[in-house]
Design an enzyme around this catalytic site. Structure first.
Site, PDB file in Angstrom:
ATOM      1  N   SER B 169      35.488  35.957  51.618  1.00 46.52           N
ATOM      2  CA  SER B 169      36.250  34.760  51.243  1.00 46.52           C
ATOM      3  C   SER B 169      37.389  35.129  50.309  1.00 46.52           C
ATOM      4  O   SER B 169      38.508  34.618  50.432  1.00 46.52           O
ATOM      5  CB  SER B 169      35.336  33.756  50.541  1.00 46.52           C
ATOM      6  OG  SER B 169      34.171  33.540  51.296  1.00 46.52           O
ATOM      7  N   THR B 263      30.402  35.273  63.375  1.00 51.69           N
ATOM      8  CA  THR B 263      29.089  34.961  62.832  1.00 51.69           C
ATOM      9  C   THR B 263      28.149  34.397  63.893  1.00 51.69           C
ATOM     10  O   THR B 263      26.976  34.769  63.955  1.00 51.69           O
ATOM     11  CB  THR B 263      29.234  33.949  61.684  1.00 51.69           C
ATOM     12  OG1 THR B 263      30.145  34.498  60.735  1.00 51.69           O
ATOM     13  CG2 THR B 263      27.902  33.696  61.010  1.00 51.69           C
ATOM     14  N   TYR B 349      48.725  41.072  25.858  1.00 45.30           N
ATOM     15  CA  TYR B 349      47.484  41.687  25.374  1.00 45.30           C
ATOM     16  C   TYR B 349      46.878  42.685  26.350  1.00 45.30           C
ATOM     17  O   TYR B 349      45.890  43.336  26.025  1.00 45.30           O
ATOM     18  CB  TYR B 349      46.448  40.612  24.979  1.00 45.30           C
ATOM     19  CG  TYR B 349      46.357  39.459  25.945  1.00 45.30           C
ATOM     20  CD1 TYR B 349      46.999  38.251  25.667  1.00 45.30           C
ATOM     21  CD2 TYR B 349      45.661  39.564  27.132  1.00 45.30           C
ATOM     22  CE1 TYR B 349      46.936  37.181  26.545  1.00 45.30           C
ATOM     23  CE2 TYR B 349      45.592  38.496  28.011  1.00 45.30           C
ATOM     24  CZ  TYR B 349      46.230  37.305  27.716  1.00 45.30           C
ATOM     25  OH  TYR B 349      46.178  36.255  28.593  1.00 45.30           O
ATOM     26  N   VAL B 370      40.249  38.407  36.636  1.00 50.95           N
ATOM     27  CA  VAL B 370      40.725  39.474  35.770  1.00 50.95           C
ATOM     28  C   VAL B 370      39.584  40.500  35.640  1.00 50.95           C
ATOM     29  O   VAL B 370      39.723  41.648  36.031  1.00 50.95           O
ATOM     30  CB  VAL B 370      41.135  38.929  34.384  1.00 50.95           C
ATOM     31  CG1 VAL B 370      41.703  40.054  33.516  1.00 50.95           C
ATOM     32  CG2 VAL B 370      42.131  37.800  34.547  1.00 50.95           C
TER      33      VAL B 370
END
Lengths: 505, 505
Positions: B169, B263, B349, B370
């Site tokens: 997905s 599937t 950062y 992230v």
């Protein structure tokens, strides 16, 4: 393609058993040895590896091995080639970013979850995984004193409840999509390009990225500026101005991402005021408390979540500060079916009686993917094994260590603490003597390079209001006071090098 | 909120250690015992649990425990409350969906990855994790004989390469977003609502869901009908008709999802022909080979990937058939920077020298989130420990068992094999005697309910061309011939019950 890699030798094996139950204990013990060795030595290892880009290709063959190896040989390769390139997040000398914490209860829970390896996309495909997820989210909701509306247990007919995602990014993306679809419906089929999403300039970068993924127009993602005066928090009046201007321009305010504990400086947005403003415009309010939300299990920190009872959703990442190991982000919603309206699927090959009964939740309808790891087990293990008392002690210990560090910084007049710490992150820097900002930035860049250069500790930076600032995040699982004190000694020594005999005007 | 749950007792602890290095071995050994016990017994346990919705709430306290427990107590709770509610994907009698396979090398690798717990969002945040991911994707690409354009090692200046995602997905979503942004750019800022994405009616439901997440208009997701005559594969001529009609109507064909191993029935779309059609319209071609892609490491199956050299991207999930455990989906692209153009972020950062040098890849720019688990380690462990020979033997053994099952079905004239099996899935049913489809559906529904009812095996269903069909997917890690034979005996016996003395006209 037949001739490509024709040089891969052809080897065959008989009686291949990928998981030999009779040999399993012996194999698993090898990994236990590996892990215990790693943790016994991690304190003495560099936090930052001393490798150059591309280092690994020189240590491993370029082609896949035709024949298998023993587990012992494979683990030896990992020791020789992988460990030297690790940034050791498990080191007690890791003070970068926010820590990724891991208790042994979570490690045990995650190991068992990996071994059971269920794929709990529907209730039927693994009732235990689905129901343990509900239960543990309700446990954590109680511990956080979330309003009953967010809990699935408080009223069986209520719409509230949660789901465990991989990351905050997934939680923001999924709620952005639900908010988007709701706003489009309410506004009579307005195109997505007319929707607007709001955060502050301190909101995590993953928010703007999630907006892009969800098809929001990049020009309609408002990152409202913040300042030191308000502690880098989003000012509700400025949010109202932005929303009113957008609405007047024919745009549709759809979503606000408020943050409790921003990445740069752990700023806390005023949830109640933001919810008031959002309500005027019918926008969805999501609260991203990825890091600091975990602290709110302690009564003395719970005030930072005040106002969450008027939000639509809240996400917290126990993999950051609640010892669960990566990945584990908890998302609670007051109206969970809105997620399923946007993310639900019902293909024939997954149809089953319990799903059709409406008595169960199918987690696939609450996330991006279909498959999913059994993450609830490690989170449950953490709550069960440490209890409320242990987890609160863990949070408080980290905060105390950060306060100790703050005290050390404040005692050295060459430095300043840039923003009052609230949790376990200290933002500090060498002062801009005589207001010389450019020189201060150069000094702090040099300091950071020297501090990290040896690999003994790892500290990162940010920029606040144009100032280059060092971030010292306390809380790696093994960190004790002595590691904090030792890191400060290193920073002081490197500051001596940077500043040399320069007079402190 | 202060009064809520005021009855949670206040307990404090001193000297709390979430990960006590001196005690770690003992704790990890408890999980080894648990896992070995589980695997020694799983053959004898029901595959489908005999629990009702809500069962777990009766077995566990409603509130989080104030005090911690021993690991032993926590594991006892799991035995008592979690195991009885498990759908045992690890059982050799699991023939449902597609299997989720797990070799002990992957279990060991995943355990170590969990213990190291790095967060490899940038190269610098964990060089080893980033580089091992590159290496292992190149190894697997060689094993699959993918064109050099998909490999990052073949030419340092090439744009190809891969990334490991959690699920198919995520791979489809990320490529849909890159394709969307590219199509919008090329068409001079056309709104997303004018883009069209294409699959077949056999394409996994996650494709349409990913289109919704990425903001494609639901009305512009074309699921082109397939039929038995073409083996349920997407017919390129029908794709061309659809694309031409859309283009003529002012819409923009943007993305085609082709599938190798659907599937429902493991149909294989003709990649080369589809790529030809897509090229006429400038649409992105993604190949979803989540299940069957793993088989293509064997030369005798590699033909099913022919044409992939003209696709833009390919995803395969080694957690399905290549023994890596959940979750692990490999995505390769011929132009990987296009992902980063859509998914890249660069917050202060996370800025660092290696990223700015352009010499490294930052995986955060190639995925939704992230943070990310160190999934490459378990995949590398599988390739290193089993070698090409072991993995090919594993695929072939499953296919042989499926062929054996197919033979048993064909030998019983009450049954029919609905579509010729290609990999290790057999789609079969009780025949529609005299063309009575309604009766056949009722018979097969009854058969499935009886077969699964006892919990001894687990088989699922689908619908093909309106026919209700049973899917028998061979390949759970521990499955041997005797389990397949025994499952067939059970199916035969239950068919006797369903059909009773009814004459087979």
């Amino acid at each position: 393609m037949g001739s490509l890699d024709a040089d891969l030798p052809v080897v065959t094996v008989d009686g291949f058993k990928p998981l030999d139950v009779d040999d399993l204990r012996k194999q698993l013990l090898l990994s236990v040895d590996f892990i215990v060795d790693y943790y016994k030595n991690v304190d003495a290892q560099p936090v930052l590896p001393q490798v150059q880009p591309g280092y690994l290709r020189h240590l491993m063959p370029a082609a896949p091995p035709p024949r298998g190896a023993t587990l012992e040989d494979a683990l030896r390769d990992i020791r020789l080639a992988v460990l030297p390139g690790m940034t050791n997040w498990a080191s007690p000398n890791f003070f970068a970013y926010f820590p990724a914490t891991l208790g042994s209860a979570a490690l045990v829970g995650d190991f068992i979850a990996s071994a059971l390896n269920p794929v709990a996309f529907t209730w039927l495909s693994c009732p235990a995984a689905t129901e343990l997820e509900e239960l543990v989210l309700d446990w954590l909701a109680q511990l956080l004193r979330l309003p009953p509306a967010f809990r699935s247990s408080s009223d069986s007919r209520g719409a509230g409840g949660g789901v465990i995602h991989a990351t905050t990014s997934e939680a923001i993306l999924c709620t952005l999509v639900a908010a988007r679809d709701g706003a489009v419906r309410r506004a009579g089929g307005v195109p997505i390009s007319r929707l607007v999403a709001y955060g502050s300039d301190q909101t995590h970068s993953t928010f703007a990225k999630a907006c892009r993924i969800a098809g929001y127009d990049q020009a309609n993602v408002r990152l409202i500026p913040t300042r030191l005066g308000s502690g880098y928090a989003l000012v509700a009046a400025r949010l109202r101005d932005a929303m009113a201007a957008d609405a007047a321009a024919g745009l549709v305010p759809a979503y606000v991402c408020a943050t409790v504990g921003t990445t740069s400086s752990t700023a806390v947005d005023p949830l109640g005021l933001i919810a008031d403003v959002a309500a005027e415009f019918g926008a969805w309010v999501h609260v991203d408390a990825a890091y600091a939300g975990s602290a709110c299990i302690c009564p003395e920190f719970r005030g930072f979540l005040d106002g969450v009872e008027r939000a639509d959703s809240l996400s917290i990442s126990p993999h950051k500060w609640l010892l669960t190991g990566l990945d584990c982000t908890c998302l609670w919603l007051r109206d969970r079916p809105r997620l399923a309206e946007s993310l639900g699927t019902n293909p024939e090959y997954l149809k089953n009686e319990p799903s059709e009964s409406g008595l169960v939740v199918d987690c696939k309808d609450l996330q991006v993917g279909v498959g999913r790891r059994f993450r609830a087990l490690k989170l449950w293990m953490v709550l069960r094994t440490y209890g409320v008392a242990g987890l609160q002690a863990h949070i408080r210990s980290d905060v105390e260590m950060a306060q100790a560090f703050e005290g050390m910084v404040r005692a050295d007049r060459r430095f300043e603490v840039v923003v009052p710490p609230r949790f376990a992150l200290v933002c500090f820097r060498i002062r801009a003597w005589g207001g010389r900002e450019a020189a201060a930035e150069a000094d702090n860049r040099s300091l950071l390079a020297l501090v990290n250069g040896g690999g003994r500790v790892y500290v990162t930076h940010t920029v606040l209001d144009g100032k280059y600032v060092l971030r010292f995040a306390v809380g790696s699982t093994l960190t004790e006071h002595r590691h904090v004190a030792s890191a400060w000694e290193l920073i002081r020594a490197k500051a001596d090098e940077v500043l040399g005999g320069r007079p402190l005007e």
